[in-house]
Design a protein around this motif. Structure first.
Motif, PDB file in Angstrom:
ATOM      1  N   VAL A  19     -10.650  22.887  13.986  1.00 36.88           N
ATOM      2  CA  VAL A  19     -10.099  21.808  13.165  1.00 36.88           C
ATOM      3  C   VAL A  19      -8.677  22.208  12.809  1.00 36.88           C
ATOM      4  CG1 VAL A  19     -10.294  20.484  11.035  1.00 36.88           C
ATOM      5  CG2 VAL A  19     -12.350  21.246  12.204  1.00 36.88           C
ATOM      6  N   GLU A  20      -7.732  21.311  13.105  1.00 37.55           N
ATOM      7  CA  GLU A  20      -6.338  21.567  12.772  1.00 37.55           C
ATOM      8  C   GLU A  20      -5.656  20.254  12.438  1.00 37.55           C
ATOM      9  OE1 GLU A  20      -2.284  23.502  14.680  1.00 37.55           O
ATOM     10  OE2 GLU A  20      -4.148  23.629  15.791  1.00 37.55           O
ATOM     11  N   LYS A  21      -5.056  20.190  11.251  1.00 34.57           N
ATOM     12  CA  LYS A  21      -4.302  19.022  10.794  1.00 34.57           C
ATOM     13  C   LYS A  21      -5.103  17.728  10.908  1.00 34.57           C
ATOM     14  CE  LYS A  21       0.137  21.080  11.844  1.00 34.57           C
ATOM     15  NZ  LYS A  21       1.374  20.994  12.606  1.00 34.57           N
ATOM     16  N   GLY A  22      -6.361  17.763  10.491  1.00 37.80           N
ATOM     17  CA  GLY A  22      -7.188  16.568  10.469  1.00 37.80           C
ATOM     18  C   GLY A  22      -7.735  16.141  11.815  1.00 37.80           C
ATOM     19  N   VAL A  23      -7.657  17.015  12.826  1.00 33.91           N
ATOM     20  CA  VAL A  23      -8.193  16.698  14.149  1.00 33.91           C
ATOM     21  C   VAL A  23      -9.236  17.748  14.520  1.00 33.91           C
ATOM     22  CG1 VAL A  23      -7.668  16.404  16.599  1.00 33.91           C
ATOM     23  CG2 VAL A  23      -6.045  15.606  14.875  1.00 33.91           C
TER      24      VAL A  23
ATOM     25  N   ARG B  75     -12.613  17.280  23.863  1.00 34.39           N
ATOM     26  CA  ARG B  75     -12.832  16.005  23.176  1.00 34.39           C
ATOM     27  C   ARG B  75     -12.288  16.152  21.763  1.00 34.39           C
ATOM     28  NH1 ARG B  75     -14.407  11.054  24.533  1.00 34.39           N
ATOM     29  NH2 ARG B  75     -15.878  11.769  26.070  1.00 34.39           N
ATOM     30  N   LYS B  76     -11.479  15.163  21.312  1.00 40.26           N
ATOM     31  CA  LYS B  76     -10.858  15.222  19.986  1.00 40.26           C
ATOM     32  C   LYS B  76     -11.350  14.072  19.119  1.00 40.26           C
ATOM     33  CE  LYS B  76      -6.776  17.610  21.491  1.00 40.26           C
ATOM     34  NZ  LYS B  76      -5.635  18.221  20.877  1.00 40.26           N
ATOM     35  N   PHE B  77     -11.506  14.365  17.822  1.00 43.23           N
ATOM     36  CA  PHE B  77     -11.922  13.380  16.833  1.00 43.23           C
ATOM     37  C   PHE B  77     -10.971  13.473  15.641  1.00 43.23           C
ATOM     38  CE2 PHE B  77     -15.654  14.874  19.096  1.00 43.23           C
ATOM     39  CZ  PHE B  77     -16.285  13.688  19.467  1.00 43.23           C
ATOM     40  N   ASN B  78     -10.420  12.344  15.217  1.00 45.85           N
ATOM     41  CA  ASN B  78      -9.575  12.311  14.027  1.00 45.85           C
ATOM     42  C   ASN B  78     -10.471  12.249  12.795  1.00 45.85           C
ATOM     43  OD1 ASN B  78      -6.910  12.225  15.207  1.00 45.85           O
ATOM     44  ND2 ASN B  78      -7.481  10.192  15.941  1.00 45.85           N
ATOM     45  N   LEU B  79     -10.214  13.127  11.843  1.00 44.34           N
ATOM     46  CA  LEU B  79     -11.000  13.170  10.618  1.00 44.34           C
ATOM     47  C   LEU B  79     -10.227  12.515   9.487  1.00 44.34           C
ATOM     48  CD1 LEU B  79     -12.321  16.850  10.779  1.00 44.34           C
ATOM     49  CD2 LEU B  79     -13.421  14.764  11.615  1.00 44.34           C
ATOM     50  N   ALA B  80     -10.915  11.741   8.683  1.00 42.22           N
ATOM     51  CA  ALA B  80     -10.290  11.119   7.514  1.00 42.22           C
ATOM     52  C   ALA B  80      -9.979  12.199   6.481  1.00 42.22           C
ATOM     53  CB  ALA B  80     -11.225  10.069   6.913  1.00 42.22           C
ATOM     54  N   ASP B  81      -9.154  11.841   5.512  1.00 43.69           N
ATOM     55  CA  ASP B  81      -8.839  12.768   4.434  1.00 43.69           C
ATOM     56  C   ASP B  81     -10.122  13.200   3.745  1.00 43.69           C
ATOM     57  OD1 ASP B  81      -6.156  12.504   4.977  1.00 43.69           O
ATOM     58  OD2 ASP B  81      -5.845  10.952   3.457  1.00 43.69           O
ATOM     59  N   TYR B  82     -10.201  14.467   3.422  1.00 45.95           N
ATOM     60  CA  TYR B  82     -11.295  15.078   2.675  1.00 45.95           C
ATOM     61  C   TYR B  82     -12.589  15.225   3.487  1.00 45.95           C
ATOM     62  CZ  TYR B  82      -7.976  13.494  -0.763  1.00 45.95           C
ATOM     63  OH  TYR B  82      -6.817  13.214  -1.426  1.00 45.95           O
TER      64      TYR B  82
ATOM     65  N   SER C  83       0.837  -1.192   0.000  1.00 43.96           N
ATOM     66  CA  SER C  83       0.000   0.000   0.000  1.00 43.96           C
ATOM     67  C   SER C  83       0.872   1.241   0.000  1.00 43.96           C
ATOM     68  CB  SER C  83      -0.902   0.018   1.236  1.00 43.96           C
ATOM     69  OG  SER C  83      -1.713  -1.122   1.256  1.00 43.96           O
ATOM     70  N   ILE C  84       0.373   2.270  -0.631  1.00 43.77           N
ATOM     71  CA  ILE C  84       1.101   3.527  -0.716  1.00 43.77           C
ATOM     72  C   ILE C  84       0.213   4.636  -0.179  1.00 43.77           C
ATOM     73  CG2 ILE C  84       2.180   5.176  -2.297  1.00 43.77           C
ATOM     74  CD1 ILE C  84       2.582   2.710  -4.170  1.00 43.77           C
ATOM     75  N   GLY C  85       0.780   5.491   0.638  1.00 45.89           N
ATOM     76  CA  GLY C  85       0.051   6.653   1.126  1.00 45.89           C
ATOM     77  C   GLY C  85      -0.666   6.455   2.447  1.00 45.89           C
ATOM     78  N   PHE C  86      -0.409   5.351   3.133  1.00 44.14           N
ATOM     79  CA  PHE C  86      -1.058   5.096   4.411  1.00 44.14           C
ATOM     80  C   PHE C  86      -0.106   5.360   5.574  1.00 44.14           C
ATOM     81  CE2 PHE C  86      -3.523   2.621   1.421  1.00 44.14           C
ATOM     82  CZ  PHE C  86      -4.822   2.922   1.800  1.00 44.14           C
ATOM     83  N   ASP C  87       0.845   6.259   5.379  1.00 46.61           N
ATOM     84  CA  ASP C  87       1.850   6.538   6.399  1.00 46.61           C
ATOM     85  C   ASP C  87       1.219   6.982   7.715  1.00 46.61           C
ATOM     86  OD1 ASP C  87       3.307   6.115   4.142  1.00 46.61           O
ATOM     87  OD2 ASP C  87       4.044   8.163   3.967  1.00 46.61           O
ATOM     88  N   ARG C  88       0.144   7.749   7.626  1.00 46.48           N
ATOM     89  CA  ARG C  88      -0.517   8.290   8.816  1.00 46.48           C
ATOM     90  C   ARG C  88      -1.291   7.239   9.596  1.00 46.48           C
ATOM     91  NH1 ARG C  88      -4.532  13.337   8.971  1.00 46.48           N
ATOM     92  NH2 ARG C  88      -5.998  11.640   8.833  1.00 46.48           N
TER      93      ARG C  88
END
Length: 159
Positions: A67-71, A98-105, A13-18
């Motif tokens: 929202v900052e850097k996908g969080v 409370r924090k939530f991680n957001l997926a790309d886009y 897989s490529i691009g799943f570094d995060r």
């Protein structure tokens, strides 16, 4: 706590570094359970979501959404001291984060506060460059077109 080995995923897989850091962060966060304030995450349709946080006792001015850097971070700040004397206080009235991680886009499209519930609307908007597209294949004077969404292949002769 053991870290998860994602080496097999990285081999193909490529691009799943995060992904690895997201999983480790989620595991670290869950090791300290904090149920305050309670919340729900709802799927409204394929590309729309809603997070509802129970914020009884908080006014709009005491709540902050960033929202900052996908969080996505939701904060409630209680600065004033409550002068009341309680026999029993079952409604929590303390500051929180409370924090939530957001997926790309995934982007926040709005928020509403009604009846002690803060509802944050989210939408997943995939850029045109990321959507499936038709790729032309040249083969011995013929152009083969294949649409990623269709199973049929069309052949156009090149003169």
């Amino acid at each position: 706590m053991n870290a998860i080995d994602l080496t097999p995923l990285y081999r193909s897989s490529i691009g799943f570094d995060r992904l690895g850091s997201l999983i480790n962060h989620a595991l670290a966060t869950e090791s300290t359970p904090n149920g305050y304030p309670p919340y729900s995450i709802e799927v409204l349709d394929e590309n729309r979501y809603a997070i509802t946080v129970a914020v009884a006792g908080f006014s709009q001015q005491e709540l902050d959404i960033q929202v900052e850097k996908g969080v996505l971070t939701v904060r409630g700040n209680k600065n004033e001291k409550d002068e009341r004397k309680y026999l029993y206080q079952g409604i929590a009235n303390r500051s929180f984060e409370r924090k939530f991680n957001l997926a790309d886009y995934v982007e926040v499209s709005g928020a509403d506060l009604s009846n002690g519930l803060l509802t944050i609307r989210l939408v997943k908007e995939i850029p045109e460059a990321m959507k499936p597209k038709t790729i032309a294949i040249n083969q011995e004077g013929e152009v083969l077109e294949h649409d990623a969404g269709e199973r049929n292949t069309r052949t156009n002769k090149v003169a």
